[in-house]
Motif scaffolding. Sequence first.
Motif, mmCIF file in Angstrom:
data_model
loop_
_atom_site.group_PDB
_atom_site.id
_atom_site.type_symbol
_atom_site.label_atom_id
_atom_site.label_comp_id
_atom_site.label_asym_id
_atom_site.label_seq_id
_atom_site.Cartn_x
_atom_site.Cartn_y
_atom_site.Cartn_z
ATOM 1 N N LYS A 1 2.612 2.295 -3.120
ATOM 2 C CA LYS A 1 1.904 2.726 -4.370
ATOM 3 C C LYS A 1 1.919 4.211 -4.507
ATOM 4 N N GLY A 2 2.448 4.940 -3.399
ATOM 5 C CA GLY A 2 2.786 6.164 -3.320
ATOM 6 C C GLY A 2 3.989 6.555 -4.273
ATOM 7 N N GLU B 1 0.715 -1.160 -0.003
ATOM 8 C CA GLU B 1 -0.006 -0.092 -0.055
ATOM 9 C C GLU B 1 0.804 1.194 -0.112
ATOM 10 N N GLU B 2 1.884 1.120 0.857
ATOM 11 C CA GLU B 2 2.888 2.357 0.887
ATOM 12 C C GLU B 2 3.650 2.403 -0.407
#
Length: 148
Positions: free
Chosen positions: A35-36, A32-33
């Motif tokens: 994706k930044g 998830e991180e």
Amino acid sequence: MTSNPGSGFVVHPDALTGAGQNAQTVGGRIPEEAKGVGPASDAGVAGLAGFASAQALQECTAAWQGVLNALAGELGGQGQNLVTTAQNYRSADASAAAALPAPAGGGDPFAVPRPAAAGGGDPFAIPRPAAPPPVRDPFAVAGPAGGR
């Protein structure tokens, strides 16, 4: 706690479980991180339009995301391995304990047996000597019963 006496090797299954769960949590958060990284890289690629470095940045970003995803999988797998290892130590300890013969009378197997005392008293009590006979005073003057 599992240990090998004399080897200095000690295992704390609860610590293994905690470390494994932490690794799994971190591994689960990485995708998830990660994706930044894409949007920031895309903005950089757009700003470098027409330059060879734009293509290099895209390739670097793709490689970085691949590394982060691999790291996430590795952390998750190693975390599970730690949790499983802790469970294996607990199972081995339980199996070893179950294989030991039960203590006679079902009491505490580590209790120090106390010998029975004669007369039912405390076998570890310090015996007190009997009262000594009265001491005769050699200088005492004999009274009327003395016959002088």
